[in-house]
Write a protein that holds these residues in place. Structure first.
Motif, PDB file in Angstrom:
ATOM      1  N   VAL A  91      24.479   5.655 -23.454  1.00  0.00           N
ATOM      2  CA  VAL A  91      23.744   6.874 -23.816  1.00  0.00           C
ATOM      3  C   VAL A  91      22.863   7.320 -22.649  1.00  0.00           C
ATOM      4  CG1 VAL A  91      21.926   7.798 -25.330  1.00  0.00           C
ATOM      5  CG2 VAL A  91      23.794   6.430 -26.300  1.00  0.00           C
ATOM      6  N   GLY A  92      22.012   6.411 -22.189  1.00  0.00           N
ATOM      7  CA  GLY A  92      21.101   6.746 -21.098  1.00  0.00           C
ATOM      8  C   GLY A  92      21.815   6.992 -19.784  1.00  0.00           C
ATOM      9  N   ARG A  93      22.899   6.234 -19.554  1.00  0.00           N
ATOM     10  CA  ARG A  93      23.628   6.389 -18.292  1.00  0.00           C
ATOM     11  C   ARG A  93      24.208   7.796 -18.169  1.00  0.00           C
ATOM     12  NH1 ARG A  93      26.241   1.954 -18.677  1.00  0.00           N
ATOM     13  NH2 ARG A  93      28.333   2.720 -19.130  1.00  0.00           N
ATOM     14  N   VAL A  94      24.809   8.274 -19.263  1.00  0.00           N
ATOM     15  CA  VAL A  94      25.418   9.613 -19.268  1.00  0.00           C
ATOM     16  C   VAL A  94      24.343  10.696 -19.098  1.00  0.00           C
ATOM     17  CG1 VAL A  94      26.570  11.285 -20.796  1.00  0.00           C
ATOM     18  CG2 VAL A  94      27.478   8.969 -20.556  1.00  0.00           C
ATOM     19  N   ILE A  95      23.251  10.557 -19.817  1.00  0.00           N
ATOM     20  CA  ILE A  95      22.182  11.566 -19.752  1.00  0.00           C
ATOM     21  C   ILE A  95      21.579  11.613 -18.355  1.00  0.00           C
ATOM     22  CG2 ILE A  95      19.835  12.122 -20.548  1.00  0.00           C
ATOM     23  CD1 ILE A  95      20.777  10.977 -23.337  1.00  0.00           C
ATOM     24  N   GLU A  96      21.240  10.441 -17.804  1.00  0.00           N
ATOM     25  CA  GLU A  96      20.572  10.422 -16.497  1.00  0.00           C
ATOM     26  C   GLU A  96      21.500  10.946 -15.394  1.00  0.00           C
ATOM     27  OE1 GLU A  96      17.133   7.866 -14.701  1.00  0.00           O
ATOM     28  OE2 GLU A  96      18.928   6.627 -14.882  1.00  0.00           O
ATOM     29  N   ALA A  97      22.775  10.559 -15.440  1.00  0.00           N
ATOM     30  CA  ALA A  97      23.726  11.030 -14.423  1.00  0.00           C
ATOM     31  C   ALA A  97      23.834  12.555 -14.449  1.00  0.00           C
ATOM     32  CB  ALA A  97      25.095  10.394 -14.645  1.00  0.00           C
ATOM     33  N   TYR A  98      23.874  13.121 -15.652  1.00  0.00           N
ATOM     34  CA  TYR A  98      23.982  14.576 -15.781  1.00  0.00           C
ATOM     35  C   TYR A  98      22.687  15.262 -15.333  1.00  0.00           C
ATOM     36  CZ  TYR A  98      24.830  19.166 -17.879  1.00  0.00           C
ATOM     37  OH  TYR A  98      24.995  20.519 -18.071  1.00  0.00           O
ATOM     38  N   ALA A  99      21.543  14.763 -15.769  1.00  0.00           N
ATOM     39  CA  ALA A  99      20.250  15.378 -15.433  1.00  0.00           C
ATOM     40  C   ALA A  99      19.986  15.351 -13.934  1.00  0.00           C
ATOM     41  CB  ALA A  99      19.126  14.655 -16.175  1.00  0.00           C
ATOM     42  N   LYS A 100      20.413  14.279 -13.279  1.00  0.00           N
ATOM     43  CA  LYS A 100      20.168  14.120 -11.829  1.00  0.00           C
ATOM     44  C   LYS A 100      20.862  15.212 -11.022  1.00  0.00           C
ATOM     45  CE  LYS A 100      19.020   9.309 -10.749  1.00  0.00           C
ATOM     46  NZ  LYS A 100      19.581   7.961 -10.549  1.00  0.00           N
ATOM     47  N   ARG A 101      21.981  15.712 -11.543  1.00  0.00           N
ATOM     48  CA  ARG A 101      22.718  16.772 -10.820  1.00  0.00           C
ATOM     49  C   ARG A 101      21.848  18.001 -10.603  1.00  0.00           C
ATOM     50  NH1 ARG A 101      28.170  17.072 -14.329  1.00  0.00           N
ATOM     51  NH2 ARG A 101      28.024  19.256 -13.709  1.00  0.00           N
ATOM     52  N   PHE A 102      20.858  18.197 -11.479  1.00  0.00           N
ATOM     53  CA  PHE A 102      20.018  19.395 -11.421  1.00  0.00           C
ATOM     54  C   PHE A 102      18.581  19.074 -10.992  1.00  0.00           C
ATOM     55  CE2 PHE A 102      23.174  19.631 -14.839  1.00  0.00           C
ATOM     56  CZ  PHE A 102      24.010  20.614 -14.303  1.00  0.00           C
ATOM     57  N   GLY A 103      18.345  17.798 -10.653  1.00  0.00           N
ATOM     58  CA  GLY A 103      17.006  17.401 -10.221  1.00  0.00           C
ATOM     59  C   GLY A 103      15.994  17.312 -11.354  1.00  0.00           C
ATOM     60  N   TYR A 104      16.469  17.184 -12.604  1.00  0.00           N
ATOM     61  CA  TYR A 104      15.556  17.093 -13.746  1.00  0.00           C
ATOM     62  C   TYR A 104      15.021  15.673 -13.897  1.00  0.00           C
ATOM     63  CZ  TYR A 104      17.665  21.545 -15.276  1.00  0.00           C
ATOM     64  OH  TYR A 104      18.112  22.838 -15.356  1.00  0.00           O
ATOM     65  N   GLY A 105      13.808  15.574 -14.403  1.00  0.00           N
ATOM     66  CA  GLY A 105      13.265  14.284 -14.792  1.00  0.00           C
ATOM     67  C   GLY A 105      13.769  13.909 -16.173  1.00  0.00           C
TER      68      GLY A 105
END
Length: 282
Positions: free
Chosen positions: A180-194
């Motif tokens: 769950v966290g791996r998918v969310i963090e990988a996606y968010a990082k693409r846009f520079g989101y915390g």
């Protein structure tokens, strides 16, 4: 430049008719925690009912999000919808929380208390609502655009919803909960989101928060295996800046330290034989 949010006036707690069943924690300092992560088919069926009512209540509140409305009015709408459907608003009286839902505007990460604050054109607001009926909880939330919203905020909201749905799609028996966290963090990082770390998803069922924690960031040490019948929430909070936060004097409202905007979406799900099912659909 948007002005920073200030606490407003909170109206008295809303009444709940005596015939509506209350969760065990109402009137107590501490709720019970701890229940089996895997639910019986009969419990899951009851959670479908609670989840559907919560999702319908969220839709009803969302229809009323517009410039000029107060968050207290949104609370009234959600409260009355739940009561009209025989459900108790789970947040009301939870550890002393005074309202029937949470309204988190702009820089509020989560747990904003509805008050006389007026929504303005260009705001974003998260509405988090939970229904308790049949002895179980259904928990959901969504972030809404108020009038004409700037592109950066609009994209944050859209991508937070997408992160949530990607994480739900990644859930399958035999995988580990950290997917769950791996998918969310990988996606968010693409846009520079915390990706907020200190507020997580949680196990849910007969208890509002069962004790199972669902991080939205990649935590390789999390070894919990997903098995059919497990129920929990996925509810990532993504930020335009820092994930550090301050808590207002009310003890609930968490705001980003840099006062940049943040968005959140949430569903209650159950792990199935082939993947997962969202229980909070209208």
């Amino acid at each position: 430049m948007t002005t920073l949010l200030q606490p407003g006036r909170v109206s008295p707690m809303r009444k709940v008719p005596a015939h509506i069943e209350r969760p065990e924690y109402v009137g107590k300092k501490r709720p019970k925690t701890g229940e089996a992560d895997v639910k019986t088919p009969e419990t899951i069926e009851r959670m479908r009912v609670a989840g559907r009512i919560a999702a319908q209540a969220l839709e009803e509140v969302g229809r009323n999000v517009r410039p000029g409305v107060t968050t207290d009015e949104l609370d009234r709408i959600g409260h009355e919808f739940l009561l009209d459907h025989g459900a108790y608003p789970s947040t009301l009286g939870y550890k002393g929380y005074p309202k029937s839902l949470c309204t988190s505007i702009n820089e509020v990460i989560c747990h904003g208390i509805p008050d006389d604050t007026v929504l303005r054109d260009g705001d974003i607001v998260n509405v988090d609502i939970t229904a308790y009926i049949g002895g179980v909880h259904g928990d959901t939330d969504a972030t809404y655009l108020v009038g004409e919203v700037d592109e950066e905020s609009r994209l944050l909201v859209e991508r937070t919803r997408e992160a949530t749905m990607r994480a739900i799609k990644a859930v399958a028996p035999g995988r580990q909960l950290n997917v769950v966290g791996r998918v969310i963090e990988a996606y968010a990082k693409r846009f520079g989101y915390g990706v907020v770390r200190d507020f997580t998803g949680h196990g849910i069922g007969t208890t509002f928060h069962s004790g199972l924690m669902v991080p939205h960031y990649d935590d390789p040490s999390l070894r919990v295996e997903l098995v059919p019948g497990m129920t929990f929430t996925i509810e990532p909070m993504l930020t335009l800046g820092t994930i550090d936060y301050d808590i207002w004097p009310d003890g609930w409202t968490a705001v980003t330290k840099d006062r940049k905007r943040t968005a959140q979406f949430e569903h209650t799900i159950v792990v199935t034989e082939t993947g997962s099912e969202i229980l909070t659909t209208p």
